[in-house]
Design a protein around this motif. Sequence first.
Motif, PDB file in Angstrom:
ATOM      1  N   LEU A   1     -17.117 -36.292 -13.721  1.00 18.86           N
ATOM      2  CA  LEU A   1     -16.286 -36.506 -14.906  1.00 18.86           C
ATOM      3  C   LEU A   1     -15.480 -35.270 -15.286  1.00 18.86           C
ATOM      4  N   MET A   2     -15.861 -34.117 -14.751  1.00 17.19           N
ATOM      5  CA  MET A   2     -15.169 -32.874 -15.100  1.00 17.19           C
ATOM      6  C   MET A   2     -13.692 -32.970 -14.722  1.00 17.19           C
ATOM      7  N   GLY A   3     -12.825 -32.529 -15.637  1.00 21.37           N
ATOM      8  CA  GLY A   3     -11.390 -32.560 -15.402  1.00 21.37           C
ATOM      9  C   GLY A   3     -10.731 -33.870 -15.766  1.00 21.37           C
ATOM     10  N   LYS A   4     -11.529 -34.884 -16.094  1.00 18.97           N
ATOM     11  CA  LYS A   4     -10.961 -36.198 -16.432  1.00 18.97           C
ATOM     12  C   LYS A   4     -10.879 -36.423 -17.929  1.00 18.97           C
ATOM     13  N   VAL A   5     -11.505 -35.528 -18.701  1.00 18.31           N
ATOM     14  CA  VAL A   5     -11.350 -35.510 -20.161  1.00 18.31           C
ATOM     15  C   VAL A   5     -11.085 -34.071 -20.584  1.00 18.31           C
ATOM     16  N   GLY A   6     -10.595 -33.910 -21.785  1.00 21.62           N
ATOM     17  CA  GLY A   6     -10.238 -32.569 -22.245  1.00 21.62           C
ATOM     18  C   GLY A   6     -11.256 -31.916 -23.147  1.00 21.62           C
ATOM     19  N   ILE A   7     -12.348 -32.613 -23.456  1.00 19.09           N
ATOM     20  CA  ILE A   7     -13.386 -32.039 -24.310  1.00 19.09           C
ATOM     21  C   ILE A   7     -14.552 -31.569 -23.443  1.00 19.09           C
ATOM     22  N   PRO A   8     -15.392 -30.656 -23.951  1.00 22.24           N
ATOM     23  CA  PRO A   8     -16.507 -30.145 -23.147  1.00 22.24           C
ATOM     24  C   PRO A   8     -17.490 -31.249 -22.755  1.00 22.24           C
ATOM     25  N   ILE A   9     -18.094 -31.059 -21.596  1.00 17.64           N
ATOM     26  CA  ILE A   9     -19.065 -32.015 -21.070  1.00 17.64           C
ATOM     27  C   ILE A   9     -20.380 -31.283 -20.824  1.00 17.64           C
ATOM     28  N   ILE A  10     -21.462 -31.912 -21.263  1.00 24.63           N
ATOM     29  CA  ILE A  10     -22.808 -31.360 -21.099  1.00 24.63           C
ATOM     30  C   ILE A  10     -23.511 -32.107 -19.981  1.00 24.63           C
TER      31      ILE A  10
END
Length: 675
Positions: free
Chosen positions: A276-285
């Motif tokens: 999912l990294m790079g596919k949204v602009g908010i931080p991912i945990i």
Amino acid sequence: MSNYPHMLAPLDLGFTTLKNRVLMGSMHTGLEETKDWNRVAEFYAERARGEVGLMVTGGIGPNLEGSVLPGAAMMVSQDDIDNHSVVTQRVNDAGGKIAMQILHAGRYAYGPKCVAPSAIKSPISPFPPTELDAAGIEKQISDIVDTAVRARQAGYDGVEIMGSEGYFLNQFLVTHTNKRTDEWGGSYENRMRLPVEVVRRTRAAVGDDFIIIYRLSMIDLIPNGSTHAEVVQLAKAVEAAGASIINTGIGWHEARIPTIATSVPRAAFAWVTKKLMGKVGIPIITSNRINTPDVAENVLATGYADMVSMARPMLADAQFVSKAMAGNAASIAPCIACNQACLDHTFSGKISSCLVNPRACYETELVVTPAQTRKSFAVVGAGPAGLSAAMTLAERGHQVTLFDRANAIGGQLNMAKQVPGKEEFWGLVDWYKTMVADMGIETRLGQSVTADDLTGFDDVIVATGVVPRDPAIAGQDAPNVLSYIDVLRDKAPVGKTVAIVGAGGIGFDVAEFLAQEGSSPTENLPDWMEEWGVSDPEENRGGLAPEGPKPEAPARAVTLLQRKAEKPGKRLGKTTGWIHRAALNMKGVRMMGGVNYESVEPGGLMVSFGEARENPTLIEADTIVLCAGQLPERSLADELIAKGMSCHVIGGADVAAELDAKRAIDQGTRLAATL
């Protein structure tokens, strides 16, 4: 420069900044249900003092029908706001930030008023849910939003909206549980409408300067679960609706694939988050089986996530982050992912704690204070009970000498760590070695101890452990009959067909040890995924391999036997027993209950069945391994008492039921805190 530059880097959320990239993930401890809000506050404040970047509480219900069980904590009144304010004030005073998890259980709610998108009963609850109508759905949305508003009023820095693990919002997303044909079902756009609407209306209600974490199931591990494309679609919609952060959820509670137990490889699901990294602009945990600063740093440094969630490691050591900051990671008490005192307690209606750290959730009760008078203590036995007692005594300022007849500390932990899937026990023993050295505890290893050796000490603690129980089987002195100690500690040769006498925890450990050959799947993620049938949700819906589990062929033909006329493994850990049973079933281990052990014969073990000892049967075996329980090793204690010398008996030397490290460590710590 820090050893963990990525883990300890701040995270700017715009309206606020987190001091580092460590989230203490949500755990239902049962503390809120005690209504002792000072106790709840101290639990979280101790972690805040340990410098964790952000904490998430256990799940708090938005209403009665959504509560996980009757009597579970909710946020529905001014009294609730006032009570939670005690927690948030204590955390903020300690320099920490805390978010409240809003958990609507849906069909997982353990009560007759549970609700769901469709009237499909969960396999892990006896209560069929009521299918919600349009007005019922509106009520659930409003209640969740109102709960978030109350959380803000109570002083929380944010909320986590629980949308994973098969709970309410997750149930709307998949056709496995959502059979609706209205605007809340059918197409994926309709099925994801509810979680998106919840986030949108929550953001509108709490304002822009409040953290909203959305916990998103990135791999469901159930039939007809979400695809990766659907996960991405939902993540983008949740971001647009106003989420600040997306947290990773792994697997539904009803999934038959382990996700957090000790046999799961470290960071086993970080690759799912990375997709999912790079596919949204908010931080991912990312989450699950991240339990050391090195693992966390590697996950972040290699771009798998923006932040890491660690829940149980914060039970094991509240100072996890501060010790890493100080360059003292070796002193971090390790989470071994055993579940014995945390999740097993949760699902048994008990207060959670930690096998490694019995002070977890008992911070106001189990207080370790400096001793008023420094004394010299002899602790005999360097297993879990003796080690916990010795360390607590040393922490209080006493002079401690630790004895053991073995040449190394650890006791029976040194056998447990040999079992495939229990590799975390190596780290636990290493931690004990570090702490014994750092705390100045004198060790006298490789020597037996008599009462005469202990005359110069002010006090004596006997933690001499257990000896194997003699099952008294005719012919058991044959050379092909071994004890579990022979197998696990001494690595005695074992034949290709094996009968194991006793199907308790040790019997299961020995069966797993003997059925596995070569590298453990726990140490090799691709092997582990193949063994359990985990695949890429981009290729297979829900992340389930269509061919199912594909374990390696067993190294031996193993038969596991027990006297009790019940299902073998019934008394194993509440949340891990099924994993051990499934693992052995996949290895073709035969399990038999209700047997009598008649005699050892040249071709194997003769057994009979029932009280009438009927149907004599030869269990063919090259090797027979005795795992028939243990008895306390009390000979030293008896000698001391006979000589009029006082002593304290703890651990297996006190009660030998199984090899209960949880009880032994708790007992040793609590005793030493009072002496």
